[in-house]
Write an enzyme that holds these catalytic residues in place. Structure first.
Site, PDB file in Angstrom:
ATOM      1  N   TYR A   1      16.471   0.977  50.340  1.00 46.05           N
ATOM      2  CA  TYR A   1      17.546   1.695  49.857  1.00 46.05           C
ATOM      3  C   TYR A   1      16.666   3.229  49.763  1.00 46.05           C
ATOM      4  O   TYR A   1      15.626   3.180  49.119  1.00 46.05           O
ATOM      5  CB  TYR A   1      18.269   1.729  48.478  1.00 46.05           C
ATOM      6  CG  TYR A   1      19.494   1.135  48.686  1.00 46.05           C
ATOM      7  CD1 TYR A   1      20.604   2.278  49.379  1.00 46.05           C
ATOM      8  CD2 TYR A   1      20.099  -0.068  48.407  1.00 46.05           C
ATOM      9  CE1 TYR A   1      21.646   1.723  49.798  1.00 46.05           C
ATOM     10  CE2 TYR A   1      21.355  -0.431  48.706  1.00 46.05           C
ATOM     11  CZ  TYR A   1      22.343   0.471  49.317  1.00 46.05           C
ATOM     12  OH  TYR A   1      23.406   0.096  49.707  1.00 46.05           O
TER      13      TYR A   1
ATOM     14  N   GLU B   1      18.283   6.633  49.442  1.00 43.61           N
ATOM     15  CA  GLU B   1      19.272   7.934  49.131  1.00 43.61           C
ATOM     16  C   GLU B   1      18.580   9.221  49.048  1.00 43.61           C
ATOM     17  O   GLU B   1      17.641   9.311  47.998  1.00 43.61           O
ATOM     18  CB  GLU B   1      20.399   7.486  48.171  1.00 43.61           C
ATOM     19  CG  GLU B   1      21.447   6.848  48.607  1.00 43.61           C
ATOM     20  CD  GLU B   1      22.263   5.928  47.450  1.00 43.61           C
ATOM     21  OE1 GLU B   1      21.712   5.779  46.506  1.00 43.61           O
ATOM     22  OE2 GLU B   1      23.603   5.507  47.579  1.00 43.61           O
TER      23      GLU B   1
ATOM     24  N   ASP C   1      29.494  19.103  70.334  1.00 42.83           N
ATOM     25  CA  ASP C   1      29.112  17.850  70.126  1.00 42.83           C
ATOM     26  C   ASP C   1      28.869  17.279  71.499  1.00 42.83           C
ATOM     27  O   ASP C   1      29.306  17.101  72.384  1.00 42.83           O
ATOM     28  CB  ASP C   1      30.685  17.175  69.661  1.00 42.83           C
ATOM     29  CG  ASP C   1      30.453  15.772  69.588  1.00 42.83           C
ATOM     30  OD1 ASP C   1      29.459  15.223  70.086  1.00 42.83           O
ATOM     31  OD2 ASP C   1      31.637  14.853  69.056  1.00 42.83           O
TER      32      ASP C   1
ATOM     33  N   THR D   1      25.497  11.662  68.892  1.00 45.04           N
ATOM     34  CA  THR D   1      25.253  10.277  68.621  1.00 45.04           C
ATOM     35  C   THR D   1      23.675  10.273  69.384  1.00 45.04           C
ATOM     36  O   THR D   1      23.130  10.994  70.082  1.00 45.04           O
ATOM     37  CB  THR D   1      26.041   9.334  69.473  1.00 45.04           C
ATOM     38  OG1 THR D   1      26.265   9.636  70.755  1.00 45.04           O
ATOM     39  CG2 THR D   1      27.499   9.353  68.470  1.00 45.04           C
TER      40      THR D   1
ATOM     41  N   LYS E   1      23.492   7.303  73.492  1.00 44.98           N
ATOM     42  CA  LYS E   1      24.188   7.516  74.923  1.00 44.98           C
ATOM     43  C   LYS E   1      23.114   7.713  76.017  1.00 44.98           C
ATOM     44  O   LYS E   1      22.018   6.999  76.151  1.00 44.98           O
ATOM     45  CB  LYS E   1      25.292   8.350  74.721  1.00 44.98           C
ATOM     46  CG  LYS E   1      26.560   7.674  73.868  1.00 44.98           C
ATOM     47  CD  LYS E   1      27.498   8.741  73.723  1.00 44.98           C
ATOM     48  CE  LYS E   1      28.901   8.322  73.131  1.00 44.98           C
ATOM     49  NZ  LYS E   1      28.974   8.572  71.637  1.00 44.98           N
TER      50      LYS E   1
ATOM     51  N   ARG F   1      22.194   2.838  67.931  1.00 42.31           N
ATOM     52  CA  ARG F   1      23.526   3.272  67.502  1.00 42.31           C
ATOM     53  C   ARG F   1      23.177   4.153  66.346  1.00 42.31           C
ATOM     54  O   ARG F   1      22.908   3.587  65.101  1.00 42.31           O
ATOM     55  CB  ARG F   1      24.407   2.147  67.356  1.00 42.31           C
ATOM     56  CG  ARG F   1      24.537   1.318  68.641  1.00 42.31           C
ATOM     57  CD  ARG F   1      25.826   0.519  68.311  1.00 42.31           C
ATOM     58  NE  ARG F   1      26.886   1.394  68.784  1.00 42.31           N
ATOM     59  CZ  ARG F   1      27.493   1.568  70.055  1.00 42.31           C
ATOM     60  NH1 ARG F   1      26.917   0.956  71.038  1.00 42.31           N
ATOM     61  NH2 ARG F   1      28.526   2.146  70.470  1.00 42.31           N
TER      62      ARG F   1
HETATM   63  N1  DSN Z   1      33.322   6.125  72.249  1.00 44.01           N
HETATM   64  C1  DSN Z   1      32.458   6.869  72.857  1.00 44.01           C
HETATM   65  C2  DSN Z   1      32.794   7.146  74.224  1.00 44.01           C
HETATM   66  O1  DSN Z   1      32.806   5.956  74.843  1.00 44.01           O
HETATM   67  O2  DSN Z   1      32.879   8.046  74.716  1.00 44.01           O
HETATM   68  C3  DSN Z   1      32.896   8.317  72.004  1.00 44.01           C
HETATM   69  O3  DSN Z   1      32.897   8.341  70.889  1.00 44.01           O
END
Ligand code: DSN
Length: 422
Positions: A56, A58, A202, A228, A231, A237
């Protein structure tokens, strides 16, 4: 195969181990075209599965509420420094659990419930958390939404400006989940400046392209960059928020203690590794190859009579409108899945059909590029998609099975990162 890869898991929980092993086979054998997915490297997988998850922590490096942070602090500081270097930002917070919590932290940092926020409408290619009604961001805040033009499928920056000046939103989001075209961050910055809004890019979908120089960077134009990490960036993730120094305190306070508790340190480690990988020349080549493959695939689909939203792509993503093929998106997506080609059904702008049964499918090239497929393979991929959509229209399961055999055959020649069993 999982016996050698996950021996402890196999011996403790063979049932669960069998699910993981089956997923490994599925990811190895199929052509994965979901544009928000990828294959992480073996190094990222290893970092994400370490004992760091036992801690942990924090707080932030050097300012924790728990002792024993000597190693965790180094891990998180390394991830932060790498994010700052790669994206050219003053400040990075690598703790958000994923994209939606990251975006919610931005609301917490800059807005109050009831404030007006502006983002691209979900059915136009935006994201739930950009103020769309069914999300907390659309019910706790007053979401106003922009879209794309019906005739071009492109964002109309004059219309966005007019709307922003009329609404004066606290936050403006640019970016989304089904945008095949380059985002003009400078144009959004001008609009946000005039409207007195905080501008958030974003870039979840295109973070890897930005890191690799295959898409312009928002760093010099926006107040906050939200992304994120799993991707096109090819990390675990997770998510990051990046900003100029003036917003650093507000962002950090919003993530912790505002919204989250202890960070997932094993994920932070995986992010650090992914950022290191993304800083290598090979990743620059990867990012450009993702775009080259998407352009080649779009051209090959157009040649085969497919209707693409905006007429093509500038990035990793292609949105196919199947209206002219007389096959609903969901029917096509499920048929493609049976053919070993994994996509997702998706709304297209001004879709007359419902989101759970829309007119389009969304595809992209991050995963196939990670496996080494190149532009020469894109006509083959387009052929498979075309044949599978035709087979879906006719209910021809034999044709789908034949495509699946061809897909499995080609994929066997292109081992996936992190999946030695390929
Ligand atoms: N779920 C994502 C996507 O597939 O684009 C976006 O959050």
């Amino acid at each position: 195969m999982s016996a050698s890869r996950h021996p402890a898991l196999l011996s403790t929980d063979p049932e669960l181990a069998s699910f993981v092993a089956a997923e490994e086979v599925l990811q190895a054998q199929t052509l994965r075209l979901i544009p928000s997915e990828n294959y992480v490297s073996a190094a990222v997988l290893e970092a994400s599965g370490t004992v760091l998850q036992n801690k942990y922590s924090e707080g932030y490096p050097g300012r924790r509420y728990y002792e024993g942070q000597q190693n965790i602090d180094r891990v998180e500081a390394l991830a932060i420094e790498r994010a700052k270097g790669l994206f050219g930002v003053d400040h990075a917070n690598v703790q958000p659990y994923s994209g939606s919590p990251a975006n919610l932290a931005v609301y917490l940092a800059f807005a109050k419930p009831g404030d007006t926020v502006m983002g691209m409408a979900l059915p136009m290619g935006g994201h739930l958390t950009h103020g769309w009604g069914v999300s907390a961001t659309g019910s706790w805040f007053r979401g106003v939404q922009y879209g794309v033009r019906a005739d071009t499928g492109l964002v109309d920056y004059d219309a966005v400006r007019e709307q922003a000046l009329a609404e004066r939103p606290k936050l403006i989001f640019c970016g989304g989940t089904a945008l095949p075209r380059t985002i003009d961050f400078a144009a959004f910055a001008e609009i946000a400046r005039e409207a007195g809004s905080i501008l958030v890019a974003d870039v979840a979908h295109i973070a890897g392209l930005i890191a690799g120089g295959a898409h312009p960077s928002p760093a010099d134009h926006v107040d906050v960059v939200s992304t994120t990490t799993h991707k096109t960036l090819r990390g675990p993730r997770g998510a990051m928020l990046m900003c100029r120094e003036e917003h650093a305190k507000a962002i950090d306070k919003a993530v912790f203690p505002g919204l989250q508790g202890g960070p997932h340190n094993q994920t932070t480690a995986g992010i650090a590794v992914a950022l290191h990988e993304a800083a290598q020349p090979s990743f620059t080549a990867y990012a450009h190859a993702v775009v080259a493959n998407a352009k080649a695939l779009a051209a090959a689909l157009l040649e085969r009579g497919f209707d693409l939203v905006s007429g093509g792509t500038d990035n990793h993503l292609i949105l196919i409108d199947l209206t002219g093929k007389d096959v609903p998106g969901k029917v096509a997506a499920k048929a493609l899945d049976r053919a070993g080609i994994v996509v997702n059904y998706n709304t297209v702008p001004f879709d007359p059909r419902k989101p759970f049964d829309p007119s389009g499918v969304r595809i992209g090239t991050p995963s196939l590029t990670s496996r080494g497929l190149s532009t020469e393979h894109m006509p083959v991929v387009a052929d498979w998609i075309s044949r599978a959509v035709d087979a879906a229209a006719k209910g021809d399961e034999q044709a789908l099975a034949a495509i699946r055999a061809e897909v499995t055959d080609l994929m066997a020649a292109f081992p996936a990162p992190g999946l030695p069993l390929s």
